[in-house]
Design a protein around this motif. Structure first.
Motif, short mmCIF file in Angstrom:
data_model
loop_
_atom_site.label_atom_id
_atom_site.label_comp_id
_atom_site.label_asym_id
_atom_site.label_seq_id
_atom_site.Cartn_x
_atom_site.Cartn_y
_atom_site.Cartn_z
N ALA A 130 57.60 18.90 50.27
CA ALA A 130 58.67 18.23 51.03
C ALA A 130 59.79 19.22 51.28
N ASP A 131 60.63 18.89 52.26
CA ASP A 131 61.79 19.73 52.56
C ASP A 131 62.72 19.80 51.35
N GLY B 170 55.69 7.07 62.72
CA GLY B 170 54.46 7.30 61.95
C GLY B 170 54.08 8.78 61.96
N ASP B 171 52.89 9.06 61.46
CA ASP B 171 52.39 10.43 61.35
C ASP B 171 51.55 10.76 62.57
N ILE C 254 50.93 23.51 57.50
CA ILE C 254 50.81 22.59 58.63
C ILE C 254 52.09 21.75 58.64
N LEU C 255 52.86 21.87 59.71
CA LEU C 255 54.13 21.17 59.82
C LEU C 255 53.89 19.74 60.29
N ALA D 127 55.55 17.85 54.65
CA ALA D 127 55.80 16.48 55.09
C ALA D 127 56.98 15.92 54.30
N ASN D 128 57.44 14.76 54.72
CA ASN D 128 58.53 14.07 54.02
C ASN D 128 58.13 12.62 53.78
N GLY D 129 58.93 11.93 53.00
CA GLY D 129 58.59 10.54 52.68
C GLY D 129 57.62 10.48 51.51
N ASP D 130 56.76 9.47 51.51
CA ASP D 130 55.78 9.28 50.44
C ASP D 130 54.64 10.28 50.63
#
Length: 195
Positions: free
Chosen positions: A66-67, A19-20, A7-8, A50-53
């Protein structure tokens, strides 16, 4: 030949104020919950890109990747992260879906799986161009990850650009299947569609 889905969810949601996007509520449930519900019966495993926290998704109970390509390289980087995870877990094929597109078909994976090509993308009719790719919805052979990593490292960012070089096949679906939510107006339309 087992397949898993990624899921991207790594986008920055700038048109929604950040935000998400997957956390937006639609009919009392989050978009990402609706996406999980639709893809779960179609694949053997699910991972979230996903990226970030990444701990902010702990409540979903899914592995999160993460990427590996820096500087928000876009959905192709998320696809690569999913391919790497799929390969590590013994899957031959990766299915991609977007966290902001809650109405994709319940038989999508079956329809995309009718071809042996390394890249099979969903597409919808377009009166101007004949057909429009839905590039975040596809089936990808995980062996292509090495080529994809090289392309990303050389600056390729467009899914279409890379997919066309992989002998892609397009599978046509209905336009409404891939309505994605980018703006508050889109979310309002989705609420009406759901009703």
């Amino acid at each position: 030949m087992s397949s898993c889905a990624v899921i991207l969810a790594g986008g920055q949601a700038s048109r929604m104020g950040g935000g998400d996007k997957g956390r937006l509520m639609l009919g009392g449930r989050s978009l990402i919950d609706r996406v999980i519900e639709r893809i779960s019966p179609q694949v053997g495993a699910i991972v979230l890109s996903a990226n970030g926290d990444l701990t902010r998704f702990d409540d979903l109970g899914l592995p999160v990747v993460a990427d590996s390509i820096p500087d928000h390289a876009g959905p192709l980087a998320g696809i690569l992260a999913g391919m790497d995870w799929a390969s590590e877990h013994g899957h031959d094929w990766l299915i991609t879906v977007a966290a902001d597109t809650p109405f994709f078909p319940m038989d999508m994976v079956e329809r995309l799986s009718g071809y042996d090509n390394p890249v099979v993308l969903a597409a919808t009719p377009d009166p101007e161009f004949g057909m429009r790719r839905q590039p975040t919805f596809g089936r990808w052979h995980v062996e292509q990850r090495h080529d994809l990593r090289s392309a990303l490292n050389m600056g390729v960012r467009k899914i279409r650009q890379w997919a066309e070089a992989q002998d892609e096949v397009l599978v046509v679906f209905d336009n409404a299947d891939f309505f994605n939510i980018n703006t508050p107006e889109d979310l309002a339309w989705a609420e009406q569609h759901l009703a």
